[in-house]
Scaffold this motif. Structure first.
Motif, PDB file in Angstrom:
ATOM      1  N   ARG A  75      45.060  59.402  43.774  1.00 43.87           N
ATOM      2  CA  ARG A  75      46.272  60.213  43.862  1.00 43.87           C
ATOM      3  C   ARG A  75      47.046  59.976  45.163  1.00 43.87           C
ATOM      4  NH1 ARG A  75      44.752  66.302  41.626  1.00 43.87           N
ATOM      5  NH2 ARG A  75      43.628  65.649  39.744  1.00 43.87           N
ATOM      6  N   ILE A  76      46.425  59.281  46.107  1.00 41.74           N
ATOM      7  CA  ILE A  76      47.012  59.176  47.445  1.00 41.74           C
ATOM      8  C   ILE A  76      48.299  58.359  47.443  1.00 41.74           C
ATOM      9  CG2 ILE A  76      46.614  58.482  49.830  1.00 41.74           C
ATOM     10  CD1 ILE A  76      44.860  60.842  48.864  1.00 41.74           C
ATOM     11  N   VAL A  77      48.257  57.144  46.904  1.00 42.06           N
ATOM     12  CA  VAL A  77      49.450  56.291  46.932  1.00 42.06           C
ATOM     13  C   VAL A  77      50.615  56.914  46.161  1.00 42.06           C
ATOM     14  CG1 VAL A  77      50.427  54.078  46.211  1.00 42.06           C
ATOM     15  CG2 VAL A  77      48.246  54.142  47.438  1.00 42.06           C
ATOM     16  N   PRO A  78      50.402  57.448  44.951  1.00 40.85           N
ATOM     17  CA  PRO A  78      51.531  58.105  44.279  1.00 40.85           C
ATOM     18  C   PRO A  78      52.154  59.229  45.102  1.00 40.85           C
ATOM     19  CG  PRO A  78      49.769  57.723  42.713  1.00 40.85           C
ATOM     20  CD  PRO A  78      49.211  57.375  44.076  1.00 40.85           C
ATOM     21  N   ALA A  79      51.321  59.920  45.874  1.00 38.23           N
ATOM     22  CA  ALA A  79      51.846  61.007  46.704  1.00 38.23           C
ATOM     23  C   ALA A  79      52.619  60.482  47.911  1.00 38.23           C
ATOM     24  CB  ALA A  79      50.702  61.904  47.165  1.00 38.23           C
ATOM     25  N   LEU A  80      52.165  59.363  48.463  1.00 34.10           N
ATOM     26  CA  LEU A  80      52.756  58.844  49.700  1.00 34.10           C
ATOM     27  C   LEU A  80      53.929  57.891  49.485  1.00 34.10           C
ATOM     28  CD1 LEU A  80      49.630  58.044  51.935  1.00 34.10           C
ATOM     29  CD2 LEU A  80      51.306  59.869  52.273  1.00 34.10           C
ATOM     30  N   PHE A  81      53.874  57.093  48.428  1.00 35.07           N
ATOM     31  CA  PHE A  81      54.809  55.974  48.305  1.00 35.07           C
ATOM     32  C   PHE A  81      56.285  56.364  48.430  1.00 35.07           C
ATOM     33  CE2 PHE A  81      57.346  52.828  45.974  1.00 35.07           C
ATOM     34  CZ  PHE A  81      56.993  51.683  46.667  1.00 35.07           C
ATOM     35  N   PRO A  82      56.741  57.444  47.792  1.00 34.56           N
ATOM     36  CA  PRO A  82      58.169  57.769  47.907  1.00 34.56           C
ATOM     37  C   PRO A  82      58.642  57.976  49.347  1.00 34.56           C
ATOM     38  CG  PRO A  82      57.159  59.013  46.126  1.00 34.56           C
ATOM     39  CD  PRO A  82      56.040  58.371  46.894  1.00 34.56           C
ATOM     40  N   MET A  83      57.738  58.387  50.241  1.00 36.17           N
ATOM     41  CA  MET A  83      58.124  58.597  51.634  1.00 36.17           C
ATOM     42  C   MET A  83      57.962  57.338  52.482  1.00 36.17           C
ATOM     43  SD  MET A  83      59.235  61.648  51.913  1.00 36.17           S
ATOM     44  CE  MET A  83      59.185  61.942  53.682  1.00 36.17           C
ATOM     45  N   LEU A  84      57.255  56.345  51.949  1.00 40.01           N
ATOM     46  CA  LEU A  84      56.962  55.147  52.741  1.00 40.01           C
ATOM     47  C   LEU A  84      58.106  54.139  52.736  1.00 40.01           C
ATOM     48  CD1 LEU A  84      53.240  54.419  51.772  1.00 40.01           C
ATOM     49  CD2 LEU A  84      54.089  55.285  53.957  1.00 40.01           C
ATOM     50  N   VAL A  85      58.938  54.180  51.706  1.00 39.48           N
ATOM     51  CA  VAL A  85      59.972  53.155  51.568  1.00 39.48           C
ATOM     52  C   VAL A  85      61.354  53.793  51.536  1.00 39.48           C
ATOM     53  CG1 VAL A  85      58.407  51.594  50.357  1.00 39.48           C
ATOM     54  CG2 VAL A  85      59.817  53.188  49.038  1.00 39.48           C
ATOM     55  N   ALA A  98      62.454  53.045  45.829  1.00 42.05           N
ATOM     56  CA  ALA A  98      61.486  53.949  45.207  1.00 42.05           C
ATOM     57  C   ALA A  98      60.923  53.390  43.906  1.00 42.05           C
ATOM     58  CB  ALA A  98      62.128  55.307  44.953  1.00 42.05           C
ATOM     59  N   ASP A  99      61.679  52.508  43.229  1.00 41.90           N
ATOM     60  CA  ASP A  99      61.235  51.921  41.962  1.00 41.90           C
ATOM     61  C   ASP A  99      60.844  50.461  42.107  1.00 41.90           C
ATOM     62  OD1 ASP A  99      61.765  54.339  40.563  1.00 41.90           O
ATOM     63  OD2 ASP A  99      63.891  53.815  40.465  1.00 41.90           O
ATOM     64  N   ASP A 100      60.608  50.007  43.332  1.00 39.19           N
ATOM     65  CA  ASP A 100      60.246  48.608  43.572  1.00 39.19           C
ATOM     66  C   ASP A 100      58.773  48.405  43.202  1.00 39.19           C
ATOM     67  OD1 ASP A 100      59.390  46.164  44.800  1.00 39.19           O
ATOM     68  OD2 ASP A 100      61.080  46.250  46.179  1.00 39.19           O
ATOM     69  N   ALA A 101      58.539  47.812  42.039  1.00 37.72           N
ATOM     70  CA  ALA A 101      57.176  47.673  41.515  1.00 37.72           C
ATOM     71  C   ALA A 101      56.328  46.744  42.382  1.00 37.72           C
ATOM     72  CB  ALA A 101      57.222  47.166  40.078  1.00 37.72           C
ATOM     73  N   GLN A 144      52.954  47.773  44.380  1.00 40.16           N
ATOM     74  CA  GLN A 144      51.696  47.081  44.137  1.00 40.16           C
ATOM     75  C   GLN A 144      51.029  46.661  45.440  1.00 40.16           C
ATOM     76  OE1 GLN A 144      50.181  46.590  40.958  1.00 40.16           O
ATOM     77  NE2 GLN A 144      48.502  46.266  42.411  1.00 40.16           N
ATOM     78  N   VAL A 145      51.811  46.184  46.401  1.00 43.52           N
ATOM     79  CA  VAL A 145      51.265  45.806  47.702  1.00 43.52           C
ATOM     80  C   VAL A 145      50.649  47.019  48.388  1.00 43.52           C
ATOM     81  CG1 VAL A 145      51.810  44.927  50.009  1.00 43.52           C
ATOM     82  CG2 VAL A 145      52.844  43.858  48.007  1.00 43.52           C
ATOM     83  N   VAL A 146      51.344  48.149  48.346  1.00 44.44           N
ATOM     84  CA  VAL A 146      50.826  49.371  48.966  1.00 44.44           C
ATOM     85  C   VAL A 146      49.537  49.809  48.270  1.00 44.44           C
ATOM     86  CG1 VAL A 146      51.311  51.817  49.397  1.00 44.44           C
ATOM     87  CG2 VAL A 146      53.089  50.100  49.807  1.00 44.44           C
ATOM     88  N   GLU A 147      49.498  49.713  46.950  1.00 42.27           N
ATOM     89  CA  GLU A 147      48.280  50.075  46.218  1.00 42.27           C
ATOM     90  C   GLU A 147      47.135  49.123  46.559  1.00 42.27           C
ATOM     91  OE1 GLU A 147      49.487  50.106  42.137  1.00 42.27           O
ATOM     92  OE2 GLU A 147      50.300  52.145  42.252  1.00 42.27           O
ATOM     93  N   ASP A 148      47.439  47.838  46.678  1.00 43.06           N
ATOM     94  CA  ASP A 148      46.401  46.860  47.031  1.00 43.06           C
ATOM     95  C   ASP A 148      45.825  47.155  48.412  1.00 43.06           C
ATOM     96  OD1 ASP A 148      46.796  45.590  44.618  1.00 43.06           O
ATOM     97  OD2 ASP A 148      47.975  43.929  45.457  1.00 43.06           O
ATOM     98  N   MET A 149      46.696  47.470  49.362  1.00 46.22           N
ATOM     99  CA  MET A 149      46.219  47.774  50.714  1.00 46.22           C
ATOM    100  C   MET A 149      45.354  49.029  50.711  1.00 46.22           C
ATOM    101  SD  MET A 149      49.298  46.772  53.362  1.00 46.22           S
ATOM    102  CE  MET A 149      50.473  47.984  52.761  1.00 46.22           C
TER     103      MET A 149
END
Length: 229
Positions: free
Chosen positions: A113-123, A128-131, A135-140
């Motif tokens: 649940r962490i990346v879905p919660a964080l990603f919108p604030m990271l970029v 926000a819709d950059d797949a 994916q890079v953020v999820e991989d890290m």
């Protein structure tokens, strides 16, 4: 030849600096281990033990917190400093509470649940819709894992106020921030710039918190200028 030490941010790995590592492949490069310890002091000590002599130091977000701790412990070891999308301020109560909620998810086996919660604030909001970026953020995050994430968050929550030490930074320093960075906005970069005598401040248009990933060409050019300056 002096090495470049890159310090990634929370939940980030060397992928955060992949384009810059490739661009400076003719130089010795070290990626700091910011996953094994739960305090900034210990992370900085590990970094200093891993690299001999003097080095150029670049940290993004949590990596910036570590970089400022390195400057506190061993300022003479750092030949030049780059602080990207970071802040010298300690956590606010609201930030700590939000971190604790995420830590509770991770500790309870809900790390996914962490990346879905964080990603919108990271970029930047336009990404926000950059797949690919997601994916890079999820991989890290997957490479980092829940246990290291908890250690990193404990280190971040307990970080000191670095502002009193900024005036003592004497090496060439470049401060970079995305104009759309919602986690460490441009005002916080300007605060550091005003405190570090002779520093350079660059605000990257159409960029959020992950400047080295979102605008890699610009970040690489700024690093080239920083290393040559």
């Amino acid at each position: 030849m002096e090495p470049i030490v890159f310090v990634p941010g929370l939940l980030c790995t060397e992928l955060l600096f992949a384009r810059q590592i490739a661009a400076f492949s003719d130089k010795p490069i070290l990626i700091a281990d910011h996953r094994s310890d739960d305090s900034l002091a210990a992370i900085a000590e590990r970094l200093l033990a891993a690299v001999p002599g003097r080095f150029a130091l670049a940290g993004l977000s949590m990596g910036g917190y570590v970089a400022m701790e390195v400057m506190r412990q061993a300022p003479d070891r750092v030949s030049r400093l780059m602080l990207l999308d970071t802040s010298a301020r300690p956590d606010t109560e609201a930030q700590t509470a939000n971190r604790q909620r995420l830590m509770d998810h991770a500790a309870a086996g809900r790390f996914d649940r962490i990346v879905p919660a964080l990603f919108p604030m990271l970029v930047h909001e336009n990404r926000a819709d950059d797949a690919h970026l997601r994916q890079v953020v999820e991989d890290m995050a997957r490479q980092t894992g829940a246990d290291a994430f908890l250690r990193q968050q404990r280190a971040i929550i307990a970080r000191p106020d670095a502002r009193p030490g900024l005036a003592a930074i004497a090496c060439p320093t470049t401060i970079v921030v995305g104009e759309g960075d919602r986690l460490t906005p441009p005002a916080l970069a300007a605060e550091m710039h005003q405190a570090i005598r002779g520093s350079r401040l660059v605000e990257i248009p159409d960029c959020g918190h992950l400047s080295t990933l979102e605008t890699p060409e610009v970040a690489t050019r700024l690093m080239r200028d920083w290393l040559a300056g």
